[in-house]
Scaffold this motif. Structure first.
Motif, PDB file in Angstrom:
ATOM      1  N   LEU A 145     138.326  90.555  36.668  1.00 12.76           N
ATOM      2  CA  LEU A 145     139.340  90.285  35.648  1.00 12.76           C
ATOM      3  C   LEU A 145     140.739  90.364  36.265  1.00 12.76           C
ATOM      4  O   LEU A 145     140.953  91.130  37.216  1.00 12.76           O
ATOM      5  CB  LEU A 145     139.216  91.295  34.512  1.00 12.76           C
ATOM      6  CG  LEU A 145     137.942  91.205  33.663  1.00 12.76           C
ATOM      7  CD1 LEU A 145     137.899  92.356  32.668  1.00 12.76           C
ATOM      8  CD2 LEU A 145     137.868  89.869  32.949  1.00 12.76           C
ATOM      9  N   PRO A 146     141.685  89.589  35.762  1.00 11.02           N
ATOM     10  CA  PRO A 146     143.050  89.628  36.315  1.00 11.02           C
ATOM     11  C   PRO A 146     143.732  90.951  35.993  1.00 11.02           C
ATOM     12  O   PRO A 146     143.478  91.565  34.956  1.00 11.02           O
ATOM     13  CB  PRO A 146     143.747  88.459  35.619  1.00 11.02           C
ATOM     14  CG  PRO A 146     142.971  88.242  34.365  1.00 11.02           C
ATOM     15  CD  PRO A 146     141.555  88.595  34.681  1.00 11.02           C
TER      16      PRO A 146
ATOM     17  N   THR B 252     139.297  86.247  47.100  1.00  9.22           N
ATOM     18  CA  THR B 252     138.642  87.517  47.430  1.00  9.22           C
ATOM     19  C   THR B 252     137.736  88.030  46.306  1.00  9.22           C
ATOM     20  O   THR B 252     136.697  88.629  46.578  1.00  9.22           O
ATOM     21  CB  THR B 252     139.708  88.593  47.740  1.00  9.22           C
ATOM     22  OG1 THR B 252     140.624  88.680  46.640  1.00  9.22           O
ATOM     23  CG2 THR B 252     140.471  88.231  49.014  1.00  9.22           C
ATOM     24  N   ALA B 253     138.129  87.799  45.049  1.00  7.57           N
ATOM     25  CA  ALA B 253     137.330  88.324  43.924  1.00  7.57           C
ATOM     26  C   ALA B 253     137.377  87.351  42.751  1.00  7.57           C
ATOM     27  O   ALA B 253     138.083  87.582  41.754  1.00  7.57           O
ATOM     28  CB  ALA B 253     137.856  89.692  43.508  1.00  7.57           C
TER      29      ALA B 253
ATOM     30  N   THR C  57     146.068  82.682  44.284  1.00  9.37           N
ATOM     31  CA  THR C  57     144.995  82.041  45.043  1.00  9.37           C
ATOM     32  C   THR C  57     144.277  83.052  45.927  1.00  9.37           C
ATOM     33  O   THR C  57     143.054  83.002  46.083  1.00  9.37           O
ATOM     34  CB  THR C  57     145.556  80.888  45.892  1.00  9.37           C
ATOM     35  OG1 THR C  57     146.120  79.905  45.026  1.00  9.37           O
ATOM     36  CG2 THR C  57     144.472  80.247  46.735  1.00  9.37           C
ATOM     37  N   ALA C  58     145.012  83.990  46.496  1.00  9.20           N
ATOM     38  CA  ALA C  58     144.404  85.021  47.347  1.00  9.20           C
ATOM     39  C   ALA C  58     143.450  85.903  46.534  1.00  9.20           C
ATOM     40  O   ALA C  58     142.344  86.235  46.993  1.00  9.20           O
ATOM     41  CB  ALA C  58     145.497  85.873  47.987  1.00  9.20           C
ATOM     42  N   GLU C  59     143.861  86.277  45.323  1.00  9.84           N
ATOM     43  CA  GLU C  59     142.993  87.093  44.466  1.00  9.84           C
ATOM     44  C   GLU C  59     141.747  86.324  44.062  1.00  9.84           C
ATOM     45  O   GLU C  59     140.650  86.888  43.992  1.00  9.84           O
ATOM     46  CB  GLU C  59     143.767  87.529  43.221  1.00  9.84           C
ATOM     47  CG  GLU C  59     144.851  88.556  43.495  1.00  9.84           C
ATOM     48  CD  GLU C  59     145.697  88.841  42.274  1.00  9.84           C
ATOM     49  OE1 GLU C  59     146.304  89.925  42.203  1.00  9.84           O
ATOM     50  OE2 GLU C  59     145.759  87.962  41.383  1.00  9.84           O
TER      51      GLU C  59
ATOM     52  N   VAL D  91     135.104  81.881  34.124  1.00 11.65           N
ATOM     53  CA  VAL D  91     135.660  82.068  35.468  1.00 11.65           C
ATOM     54  C   VAL D  91     136.927  81.231  35.642  1.00 11.65           C
ATOM     55  O   VAL D  91     137.914  81.684  36.238  1.00 11.65           O
ATOM     56  CB  VAL D  91     134.613  81.699  36.546  1.00 11.65           C
ATOM     57  CG1 VAL D  91     135.236  81.703  37.942  1.00 11.65           C
ATOM     58  CG2 VAL D  91     133.440  82.666  36.496  1.00 11.65           C
ATOM     59  N   LEU D  92     136.906  80.000  35.111  1.00  9.52           N
ATOM     60  CA  LEU D  92     138.088  79.146  35.186  1.00  9.52           C
ATOM     61  C   LEU D  92     139.273  79.795  34.491  1.00  9.52           C
ATOM     62  O   LEU D  92     140.379  79.854  35.042  1.00  9.52           O
ATOM     63  CB  LEU D  92     137.777  77.785  34.546  1.00  9.52           C
ATOM     64  CG  LEU D  92     138.959  76.833  34.357  1.00  9.52           C
ATOM     65  CD1 LEU D  92     139.472  76.347  35.710  1.00  9.52           C
ATOM     66  CD2 LEU D  92     138.577  75.654  33.471  1.00  9.52           C
ATOM     67  N   VAL D  93     139.056  80.315  33.280  1.00 12.10           N
ATOM     68  CA  VAL D  93     140.158  80.881  32.486  1.00 12.10           C
ATOM     69  C   VAL D  93     140.742  82.116  33.154  1.00 12.10           C
ATOM     70  O   VAL D  93     141.967  82.237  33.309  1.00 12.10           O
ATOM     71  CB  VAL D  93     139.674  81.222  31.063  1.00 12.10           C
ATOM     72  CG1 VAL D  93     140.757  81.973  30.298  1.00 12.10           C
ATOM     73  CG2 VAL D  93     139.292  79.950  30.317  1.00 12.10           C
ATOM     74  N   ILE D  94     139.898  83.040  33.588  1.00 11.01           N
ATOM     75  CA  ILE D  94     140.426  84.300  34.137  1.00 11.01           C
ATOM     76  C   ILE D  94     141.161  84.070  35.456  1.00 11.01           C
ATOM     77  O   ILE D  94     142.112  84.798  35.785  1.00 11.01           O
ATOM     78  CB  ILE D  94     139.312  85.348  34.324  1.00 11.01           C
ATOM     79  CG1 ILE D  94     138.266  84.861  35.333  1.00 11.01           C
ATOM     80  CG2 ILE D  94     138.688  85.708  33.004  1.00 11.01           C
ATOM     81  CD1 ILE D  94     137.215  85.928  35.664  1.00 11.01           C
TER      82      ILE D  94
END
Length: 276
Positions: free
Chosen positions: A47-48, A42-43, A37-39, A28-31
């Motif tokens: 995945l980015p 919200t989620a 910050t907004a993304e 979770v940290l890496v992705i």
């Protein structure tokens, strides 16, 4: 045979599940270092959509990353070196000299392991930061970090040295070695496995320390990586995405250190558990 295979399969499945559970936070940290910050808000588990390095560039600039990395490395190396020298010598003295005073001091060392850092926090700041005015001193922080880890290190070294036959000391004395020379020439080389183990514990604790460092290092030029990540937090806003990029950058050196030395680390843990 079928029972053994079934047992191995069950153990493998359990270990795999545990590994996945431990890896989820890191994943979770890496992705999230590639999101805004907004993304992230919200989620956080998605995945980015793209793999831009904007957060890393911002983290390096805002944290003054390389200066913070230098400060953290200096503190860690000095703390590890000082802790290793003092703790190995102290452990050897306690293991070989059965004086009543040594037993009392050793018990005091064990008792001090129970007390959390918060017990020493205010006196340390009052004495060194206030009375002596030694705030923002990397050497002071290194000495304190080494000292706080000495009781645990002495405990491990003492147990390990107890497993080394005293006949080696006697043979060294017959050859003309005094107590100090016996320690440096005979005992210290034999402590390599447990030294590596203790070095890992001390180095990781010092590298990741935030509370103690933040009490003494208040200037921009003396900040460590742990303190520098706080740059992205303010009273009204929090820039989580670049902060995560900064956290990942701070983890990489320690992770590389562990991967390079994992063979010796595992040997040290096994040897320490057997001899200690």
């Amino acid at each position: 045979m079928n029972q053994k295979k079934a047992k191995k399969s069950i153990n493998f499945i359990i270990i795999t599940i545990i590994l996945i559970l431990f890896m989820i936070p890191f994943f979770v940290l890496v992705i999230n270092t590639f999101k805004t910050t907004a993304e992230f808000t919200t989620a956080p588990f998605s995945l980015p959509t793209s793999f831009k390095l904007d957060n890393y560039i911002l983290a390096i600039k805002r944290m003054d990353f390389f200066n913070a990395l230098k400060n953290t490395a200096i503190i860690t190396v000095l703390a590890v070196a000082l802790n290793t020298l003092v703790a190995t010598m102290t452990g050897y003295l306690f293991a070989r000299k059965q004086w009543k005073l040594n037993k009392i001091i050793f018990m005091a060392f064990l008792a001090s392991m129970v007390a959390p850092f918060q017990v020493y926090m205010i006196p340390l700041v009052k004495i060194y930061g206030g009375t002596f005015g030694m705030s923002n001193n990397l050497l002071l922080v290194s000495i304190i970090a080494a000292g706080l880890n000495i009781p645990f290190a002495v405990f491990l070294y003492h147990g390990f040295i107890k497993g080394i036959p005293e006949e080696l000391d006697e043979a060294a004395r017959i050859d003309g070695c005094n107590f100090a020379r016996t320690y440096f020439n005979i005992i210290l080389p034999l402590l390599k496995p447990i030294i590596i183990t203790v070095v890992v514990f001390v180095a990781l604790g010092t590298w990741n320390d935030y509370l103690m460092s933040s009490l003494f290092l208040t200037k921009m030029e003396t900040r460590t990586l742990a303190i520098a990540t706080q740059t992205f937090l303010s009273n009204h806003t929090a820039e989580y995405a670049p902060m995560m990029a900064g956290l990942l950058l701070g983890i990489i050196p320690v992770l590389a250190f562990y991967l390079i030395g994992q063979k010796y680390i595992i040997e040290g843990v096994v040897a320490g558990s057997v001899k200690g």
